[in-house]
Design a protein around this motif. Sequence first.
Motif, PDB file in Angstrom:
ATOM      1  N   ALA A  82       0.793  -1.227   0.000  1.00 55.48           N
ATOM      2  CA  ALA A  82       0.000   0.000   0.000  1.00 55.48           C
ATOM      3  C   ALA A  82       0.824   1.276   0.000  1.00 55.48           C
ATOM      4  O   ALA A  82       0.420   2.283  -0.583  1.00 55.48           O
ATOM      5  CB  ALA A  82      -0.949  -0.005   1.198  1.00 55.48           C
ATOM      6  N   THR A  83       1.976   1.270   0.693  1.00 58.84           N
ATOM      7  CA  THR A  83       2.725   2.516   0.853  1.00 58.84           C
ATOM      8  C   THR A  83       4.017   2.499   0.036  1.00 58.84           C
ATOM      9  O   THR A  83       4.528   1.435  -0.343  1.00 58.84           O
ATOM     10  CB  THR A  83       3.082   2.766   2.328  1.00 58.84           C
ATOM     11  N   GLU A  84       4.552   3.679  -0.203  1.00 58.28           N
ATOM     12  CA  GLU A  84       5.789   3.790  -0.972  1.00 58.28           C
ATOM     13  C   GLU A  84       6.940   3.065  -0.275  1.00 58.28           C
ATOM     14  O   GLU A  84       7.750   2.394  -0.917  1.00 58.28           O
ATOM     15  CB  GLU A  84       6.140   5.257  -1.182  1.00 58.28           C
ATOM     16  N   TRP A  85       7.035   3.196   1.055  1.00 58.79           N
ATOM     17  CA  TRP A  85       8.092   2.511   1.802  1.00 58.79           C
ATOM     18  C   TRP A  85       7.972   1.002   1.669  1.00 58.79           C
ATOM     19  O   TRP A  85       8.964   0.304   1.430  1.00 58.79           O
ATOM     20  CB  TRP A  85       8.054   2.916   3.271  1.00 58.79           C
ATOM     21  N   GLN A  86       6.774   0.483   1.789  1.00 66.66           N
ATOM     22  CA  GLN A  86       6.572  -0.949   1.643  1.00 66.66           C
ATOM     23  C   GLN A  86       6.985  -1.422   0.247  1.00 66.66           C
ATOM     24  O   GLN A  86       7.611  -2.467   0.091  1.00 66.66           O
ATOM     25  CB  GLN A  86       5.114  -1.312   1.895  1.00 66.66           C
ATOM     26  N   ARG A  87       6.609  -0.657  -0.758  1.00 68.46           N
ATOM     27  CA  ARG A  87       6.942  -1.040  -2.133  1.00 68.46           C
ATOM     28  C   ARG A  87       8.446  -0.995  -2.376  1.00 68.46           C
ATOM     29  O   ARG A  87       8.980  -1.756  -3.178  1.00 68.46           O
ATOM     30  CB  ARG A  87       6.205  -0.133  -3.120  1.00 68.46           C
ATOM     31  N   SER A  88       9.135  -0.105  -1.662  1.00 69.82           N
ATOM     32  CA  SER A  88      10.584   0.008  -1.809  1.00 69.82           C
ATOM     33  C   SER A  88      11.332  -1.093  -1.062  1.00 69.82           C
ATOM     34  O   SER A  88      12.317  -1.638  -1.565  1.00 69.82           O
ATOM     35  CB  SER A  88      11.045   1.381  -1.302  1.00 69.82           C
ATOM     36  N   ALA A  89      10.861  -1.427   0.153  1.00 73.75           N
ATOM     37  CA  ALA A  89      11.604  -2.330   1.048  1.00 73.75           C
ATOM     38  C   ALA A  89      10.974  -3.715   1.179  1.00 73.75           C
ATOM     39  O   ALA A  89      11.467  -4.537   1.950  1.00 73.75           O
ATOM     40  CB  ALA A  89      11.706  -1.699   2.438  1.00 73.75           C
ATOM     41  N   GLY A  90       9.918  -3.981   0.410  1.00 78.04           N
ATOM     42  CA  GLY A  90       9.097  -5.157   0.692  1.00 78.04           C
ATOM     43  C   GLY A  90       9.458  -6.454   0.007  1.00 78.04           C
ATOM     44  O   GLY A  90       8.609  -7.358  -0.071  1.00 78.04           O
ATOM     45  N   CYS A  91      10.707  -6.612  -0.470  1.00 72.60           N
ATOM     46  CA  CYS A  91      11.034  -7.862  -1.155  1.00 72.60           C
ATOM     47  C   CYS A  91      10.978  -9.064  -0.212  1.00 72.60           C
ATOM     48  O   CYS A  91      10.507 -10.144  -0.593  1.00 72.60           O
ATOM     49  CB  CYS A  91      12.384  -7.770  -1.849  1.00 72.60           C
ATOM     50  N   GLY A  92      11.441  -8.904   1.036  1.00 72.48           N
ATOM     51  CA  GLY A  92      11.419 -10.013   1.987  1.00 72.48           C
ATOM     52  C   GLY A  92      10.011 -10.498   2.306  1.00 72.48           C
ATOM     53  O   GLY A  92       9.703 -11.692   2.164  1.00 72.48           O
ATOM     54  N   PRO A  93       9.117  -9.601   2.744  1.00 74.27           N
ATOM     55  CA  PRO A  93       7.740 -10.033   3.001  1.00 74.27           C
ATOM     56  C   PRO A  93       7.024 -10.511   1.738  1.00 74.27           C
ATOM     57  O   PRO A  93       6.146 -11.378   1.822  1.00 74.27           O
ATOM     58  CB  PRO A  93       7.064  -8.790   3.592  1.00 74.27           C
ATOM     59  N   SER A  94       7.404  -9.974   0.583  1.00 70.50           N
ATOM     60  CA  SER A  94       6.807 -10.452  -0.663  1.00 70.50           C
ATOM     61  C   SER A  94       7.197 -11.899  -0.934  1.00 70.50           C
ATOM     62  O   SER A  94       6.352 -12.728  -1.316  1.00 70.50           O
ATOM     63  CB  SER A  94       7.242  -9.550  -1.824  1.00 70.50           C
ATOM     64  N   VAL A  95       8.478 -12.235  -0.725  1.00 72.32           N
ATOM     65  CA  VAL A  95       8.934 -13.615  -0.917  1.00 72.32           C
ATOM     66  C   VAL A  95       8.281 -14.542   0.111  1.00 72.32           C
ATOM     67  O   VAL A  95       7.836 -15.648  -0.233  1.00 72.32           O
ATOM     68  CB  VAL A  95      10.471 -13.687  -0.833  1.00 72.32           C
ATOM     69  N   ALA A 128      11.303 -14.000  11.583  1.00 72.08           N
ATOM     70  CA  ALA A 128      10.082 -13.281  11.233  1.00 72.08           C
ATOM     71  C   ALA A 128       8.998 -14.237  10.733  1.00 72.08           C
ATOM     72  O   ALA A 128       7.818 -14.117  11.114  1.00 72.08           O
ATOM     73  CB  ALA A 128      10.393 -12.226  10.177  1.00 72.08           C
ATOM     74  N   VAL A 129       9.372 -15.183   9.894  1.00 68.95           N
ATOM     75  CA  VAL A 129       8.389 -16.156   9.387  1.00 68.95           C
ATOM     76  C   VAL A 129       7.866 -17.024  10.529  1.00 68.95           C
ATOM     77  O   VAL A 129       6.672 -17.334  10.595  1.00 68.95           O
ATOM     78  CB  VAL A 129       9.014 -17.017   8.274  1.00 68.95           C
ATOM     79  N   ARG A 130       8.735 -17.397  11.450  1.00 69.78           N
ATOM     80  CA  ARG A 130       8.289 -18.176  12.608  1.00 69.78           C
ATOM     81  C   ARG A 130       7.305 -17.381  13.456  1.00 69.78           C
ATOM     82  O   ARG A 130       6.333 -17.932  13.981  1.00 69.78           O
ATOM     83  CB  ARG A 130       9.494 -18.583  13.448  1.00 69.78           C
ATOM     84  N   TYR A 168       4.517  -9.136  10.475  1.00 63.09           N
ATOM     85  CA  TYR A 168       5.489  -9.989  11.172  1.00 63.09           C
ATOM     86  C   TYR A 168       6.833 -10.030  10.429  1.00 63.09           C
ATOM     87  O   TYR A 168       7.889 -10.010  11.066  1.00 63.09           O
ATOM     88  CB  TYR A 168       4.929 -11.407  11.310  1.00 63.09           C
ATOM     89  N   VAL A 169       6.776 -10.097   9.116  1.00 60.78           N
ATOM     90  CA  VAL A 169       7.993 -10.092   8.298  1.00 60.78           C
ATOM     91  C   VAL A 169       8.199  -8.632   7.880  1.00 60.78           C
ATOM     92  O   VAL A 169       7.871  -8.226   6.768  1.00 60.78           O
ATOM     93  CB  VAL A 169       7.861 -11.024   7.085  1.00 60.78           C
TER      94      VAL A 169
END
Length: 212
Positions: free
Chosen positions: A40-53, A105-107, A88-89
């Motif tokens: 949803a946010t610009e920061w998430q879109r920039s930093a979100g590769c880990g939670p996306s995976v 984080a996944v745990r 969480y991630v």
Amino acid sequence: MKILQEMRTKNSSLSNIEALKVMDFATAEVFYGCDQRWFATEWQRSAGCGPSVASTILLYMNRRHASPASGPRDRDFIAARMEEVWQYVTPTDCGIPSTKMFCDAVRAYGAAKGLAFECHICDVPEHAPSRPDFAELSEFLDAALEKDIPVAFLNLCNGNEKNLDHWHWVTVISREGSLVHILDEGIVKIVDLAKWRDTTKQGGGFVWFEAG
């Protein structure tokens, strides 16, 4: 030498790649796995590769036995699930720069959902002589893929492999010799694992997890 040659020629893959298909029903655009640009946010879109995976792997683990007739998941539905995983991630200012941080984080997400995840880690250190050899990396990936589980791949430096982004998480879905197929930005890309292992300057690592 014979074992290494077998590793370079062996093929391993997830059983149902179509389970990772996601569609934007408004545009009819098709993706494979999650795309951090859906946050949803610009920061998430920039930093979100880990939670996306992490979201991509969880999507597959939930749908790997789905029949082709079930069709792709809706992009908006998947984006909402990604927001849940983000709680969480959650990246730091430096993203999620270690396999241990990703596993923890996944745990934490699993514990919140009543699931116990067992994590398997193979780190590739910055110091080149300390790195696992190609056969060990291959065995690690194959162990997951043969259990029908995707692998999270942390690349801190892509070296001479041009098909990877610096400081980035992607999802491994198959291996064909030294080539691995990854999901990134909702599409399939091909990466030379041996080239990356030999030329990366900062290393990275691999993670897969299964429900205990």
